[in-house]
Design a protein around this motif. Structure first.
Motif, short mmCIF file in Angstrom:
data_model
loop_
_atom_site.label_atom_id
_atom_site.label_comp_id
_atom_site.label_asym_id
_atom_site.label_seq_id
_atom_site.Cartn_x
_atom_site.Cartn_y
_atom_site.Cartn_z
N ALA A 98 11.19 -15.03 2.13
CA ALA A 98 11.09 -13.01 1.99
C ALA A 98 9.81 -12.16 2.79
O ALA A 98 8.61 -12.39 2.05
N ASN A 99 10.06 -11.74 3.29
CA ASN A 99 9.35 -11.20 4.32
C ASN A 99 8.81 -9.20 3.29
O ASN A 99 10.19 -9.75 2.70
N LEU A 100 7.57 -8.24 3.23
CA LEU A 100 7.53 -7.20 3.04
C LEU A 100 8.57 -6.39 3.92
O LEU A 100 9.13 -5.93 2.86
N GLU A 101 9.09 -6.68 4.67
CA GLU A 101 10.25 -5.75 5.07
C GLU A 101 11.97 -5.98 3.94
O GLU A 101 12.31 -4.90 3.99
N ASP A 102 12.18 -6.99 3.78
CA ASP A 102 12.90 -7.19 3.22
C ASP A 102 13.01 -7.40 1.97
O ASP A 102 14.26 -6.51 1.23
N LEU A 103 11.84 -6.67 0.90
CA LEU A 103 11.58 -6.95 -0.03
C LEU A 103 11.61 -5.03 0.08
O LEU A 103 12.10 -4.62 -1.00
#
Ligand SMILES: *[C@@H]1O[C@H](CO)[C@@H](O)[C@H](O)[C@H]1NC(C)=O
Ligand SMILES: *[C@@H]1O[C@H](CO)[C@@H](O)[C@H](O)[C@H]1NC(C)=O
Ligand SMILES: *[C@@H]1O[C@H](CO)[C@@H](O)[C@H](O)[C@H]1NC(C)=O
Ligand SMILES: *[C@@H]1O[C@H](CO)[C@@H](O)[C@H](O)[C@H]1NC(C)=O
Ligand SMILES: *[C@@H]1O[C@H](CO)[C@@H](O)[C@H](O)[C@H]1NC(C)=O
Ligand SMILES: *[C@@H]1O[C@H](CO)[C@@H](O)[C@H](O)[C@H]1NC(C)=O
Ligand SMILES: *[C@@H]1O[C@H](CO)[C@@H](O)[C@H](O)[C@H]1NC(C)=O
Ligand SMILES: *[C@@H]1O[C@H](CO)[C@@H](O)[C@H](O)[C@H]1NC(C)=O
Ligand SMILES: CC(=O)N[C@H]1CO[C@H](CO)[C@@H](O)[C@@H]1O
Ligand SMILES: CC(=O)N[C@H]1CO[C@H](CO)[C@@H](O)[C@@H]1O
Length: 559
Positions: free
Chosen positions: A45-50
């Motif tokens: 998971a990357n920041l934009e997913d979170l």
């Protein structure tokens, strides 16, 4: 000198990843959904997913903290990468969830858990130990600037990561990732893998998705090397871009704090949150007038028209045999850069590389700085349980406190620093410091950038740290490959870990001029997006708890 290892690969990969699979299909649980909404697997998971999940209400920051803590608890008994979980993390996350619900937005890190190395102080319930009992129970007057900036950006400081004790500034013969307080950190790509150091726990934790990202610190290699061996992106910022106020020091001239993350863009988000002026660390006054938006630097086409130098005398497999299996991947990367529009200026020689790495200049600089800077840090403590005020009193404490494992883990670095008899105000200090600036600057990185009109220099990360360390210039490392299946297993010098083995990752480093982070991030991003090497290297051990498990449990408990 190096013993032969006895460990066999256990081939226990929980989550088998094929090279050709798309990211969303990486883990079986990524397809697990509630009401048709899939959750991002936390190892990728990357920041934009979170942020998307938090903003859409798919999960909360409290869910994220619960999931990450469960993941830490699964692997920490084996890998010991976390030294302390923040007892306030859930309460902080709950507050940030409330703030989001009532329309307050602190920006991209709002509600996002981040781990920080246990030499970056927080004025909360957590200690800041540098891995030593000398600092257990010590108190700082306020948060370090790094911790304060993370909180201001809305991040949840999830806990503190284990490290090579004193950032690897104590023993002549210890093991990477060992500290008296935190035990022995291990990396996840081979059983008993040496995690490198000194930001060992930050490297292992970011790699396994135990937080979005972590902060490490570097004096010479301590962000770059664990990023290299843990399949990560690491940014070693220019000395002065990130404040060292209330960070346990080695050297004011070389220490810097930076992000260790799974992607260039995530690292850029974190760097944007922590960079900036600080009256409490006047090295930050060298920052050029405006700090760029590092996230905007993440441009797929950033390599087009750029000139990139390859200093071949730094990449010498006859001097460093461990480079031999890395070279084919490194040379293949040159083709990727060319295809993306860069001009490769190959076969450069940096005349300063020999003296900079073979003479004692840096050794003297670090010792003299440590004498002065350790005393400066200790003098700021509001509670100093063992009254340690100097390297001499620290050494006496360490040698008399059984849990500090002396004499098996010696204190020879301190003994030789004390033999120097001077701190960094001495003319001898300045003679050595200006020598390293000369060899690593005009005769090294800065000279090559100017003489050949380059935007950056690239080398395998294994050899990247020393010249930039000596002049305080930035480096960005990105995953490049892994050691092949026929790699002979080799133990570390201390004899308790595996230093080289099949499946152990390695990276490529982009080195540039002072405060050129935005440019380096762009180049690294353009390379990363064309290769996505990280996704092809699978840990032998990883936690199983996912966001979907935590959210399903919460919904069940509500019913
Ligand atoms: C929103 O929530 C935060 C955190 O609980 C609180 O500090 C703030 O005062 C609230 N703001 C409004 C406008 O209600
Ligand atoms: C930076 O701060 C140190 C210690 O507070 C002080 O000795 C030094 O003169 C300052 N340097 C500059 C350039 O302000
Ligand atoms: C530290 O110094 C204080 C004040 O001098 C003294 O009361 C205390 O006993 C000392 N503690 C240790 C562990 O030496
Ligand atoms: C420190 O100096 C003493 C006395 O000259 C010497 O015996 C010792 O080996 C030195 N220690 C180190 C670590 O250099
Ligand atoms: C470097 O430090 C050593 C040890 O103190 C000293 O002998 C030497 O003169 C210094 N070098 C310079 C160039 O000042
Ligand atoms: C750059 O050019 C100068 C002047 O010719 C030379 O002294 C220096 O060694 C060069 N540096 C590098 C790294 O090539
Ligand atoms: C591993 O295999 C490669 C390619 O087949 C070969 O070049 C290399 O020498 C081998 N290494 C070892 C340690 O056997
Ligand atoms: C380093 O420490 C290990 C473990 O105590 C010991 O076996 C080894 O001989 C030491 N190596 C050196 C070079 O001192
Ligand atoms: C958070 C955590 O698990 N900390 C552990 C770190 O390692 C030491 C030594 O092994 C343990 O005592 C801690 O509980
Ligand atoms: C491979 C894996 O981690 N599977 C898990 C996916 O999630 C379900 C439900 O939470 C677990 O039971 C599996 O073990």
């Amino acid at each position: 000198m190096f013993g032969q290892g006895v460990y066999k690969a256990l081939a226990l990969a929980v989550c088998l990843i094929g090279n050709g699979l798309a990211r969303a299909e990486l883990c079986t649980n990524s397809s697990t959904a509630i009401n048709g909404k899939p959750f991002p697997p936390l190892i990728e998971a990357n920041l934009e997913d979170l942020v998307k999940g938090l903003e859409s209400g798919l999960f909360t920051s409290v869910d994220l903290v619960n999931a990450y803590i469960a993941r830490i608890e699964e692997v920490n008994p084996t890998l010991k990468m976390v030294i302390a979980v923040n007892p306030d993390a859930l309460a902080i996350a709950a507050d940030l969830d409330l703030a989001r619900a009532n329309g307050t937005d602190y920006g991209p890190l709002h509600g996002i858990p981040i781990l920080i190395k246990d030499n970056i102080a927080t004025a909360d319930k957590m200690d800041n130990t540098a891995g030593s009992y000398a600092l257990v129970g010590a108190k700082v007057p306020e948060d370090s600037t790094m911790a304060a900036k993370l909180r201001k950006a809305g991040a949840v400081i999830l806990g503190k990561t284990n490290l090579s004790q004193w950032a690897n500034y104590r023993s002549s013969n210890s093991s990477n990732g060992w500290s008296a307080v935190g035990g022995q950190t291990e990396a996840a790509y081979y059983p008993k893998q040496d995690p490198s150091g000194s930001s060992s726990g930050s490297g292992v934790a970011s790699s396994l998705g135990l937080a979005l990202a972590s902060l490490g610190t570097e004096t010479d290699g301590s962000i770059l090397s664990p990023s290299n061996l843990n399949n990560l992106v690491g940014i070693k910022p220019t000395v002065g871009l990130t404040s060292r106020y209330l960070v346990v020091p080695i050297s004011e001239h070389q220490d810097t704090v930076g992000p260790m993350a799974r992607s260039v863009k995530d690292a850029a988000y974190v760097l944007s949150a922590i960079a900036g002026l600080d009256a409490k660390d006047n090295y930050t006054s060298a920052i050029p007038c405006k700090i760029p938006d590092y996230v905007k630097s993440c441009d797929y086409f950033a390599l087009a028209g750029k000139r990139i130098g390859v200093p071949r005398n730094m990449i010498n497999p006859s001097r460093s045999p461990s480079l031999a299996p890395i070279l084919p991947a490194f040379n293949a990367a040159l083709e990727v850069l060319r295809a993306a529009g860069a001009t490769i200026v190959d076969d450069l020689t940096l005349p300063g590389y020999g003296p900079a790495t073979q003479e004692d200049f840096e050794d003297i600089v670090l010792k003299a700085d440590f004498i002065t800077n350790l005393a400066g840090y200790m003098s700021k403590l509001t509670v100093n349980p063992h009254n340690i005020t100097s390297v001499a009193t620290l050494q006496a404490f360490t040698q008399s406190y059984p849990l500090e494992a002396w004499p098996q883990r010696d204190t020879l670095i301190w003994e030789s620093a004390l033999n120097l008899t001077y701190g960094n105000e001495s003319p001898f200090f300045w003679g050595n410091y200006t020598s390293q600036l000369y060899y690593s600057g005009p005769l090294g990185i800065i000279g090559a950038l100017k003489n050949y009109s380059l935007d950056a220099l690239i080398v395998p990360t294994a050899v990247a740290s020393t010249l930039p360390a000596q002049i305080g210039s930035p480096v960005v490392t990105v995953p490049l490959g892994k050691l092949p299946a026929n790699t002979t297993v080799v133990k570390n010098r201390f004899g308790n870990l595996v230093a080289r083995a099949p499946n152990v990752p390695f990276g490529i480093s982009f080195m540039g001029a002072h405060f050129s982070e935005a440019k380096l991030i762009g180049l690294a991003y353009a390379y990363e997006q064309r290769t996505l090497v990280r996704n092809t290297i699978v840990p032998y051990i990883q936690p199983k708890t996912e966001l979907v498990d935590v959210v399903a449990k919460r919904q069940k408990d509500l019913r």
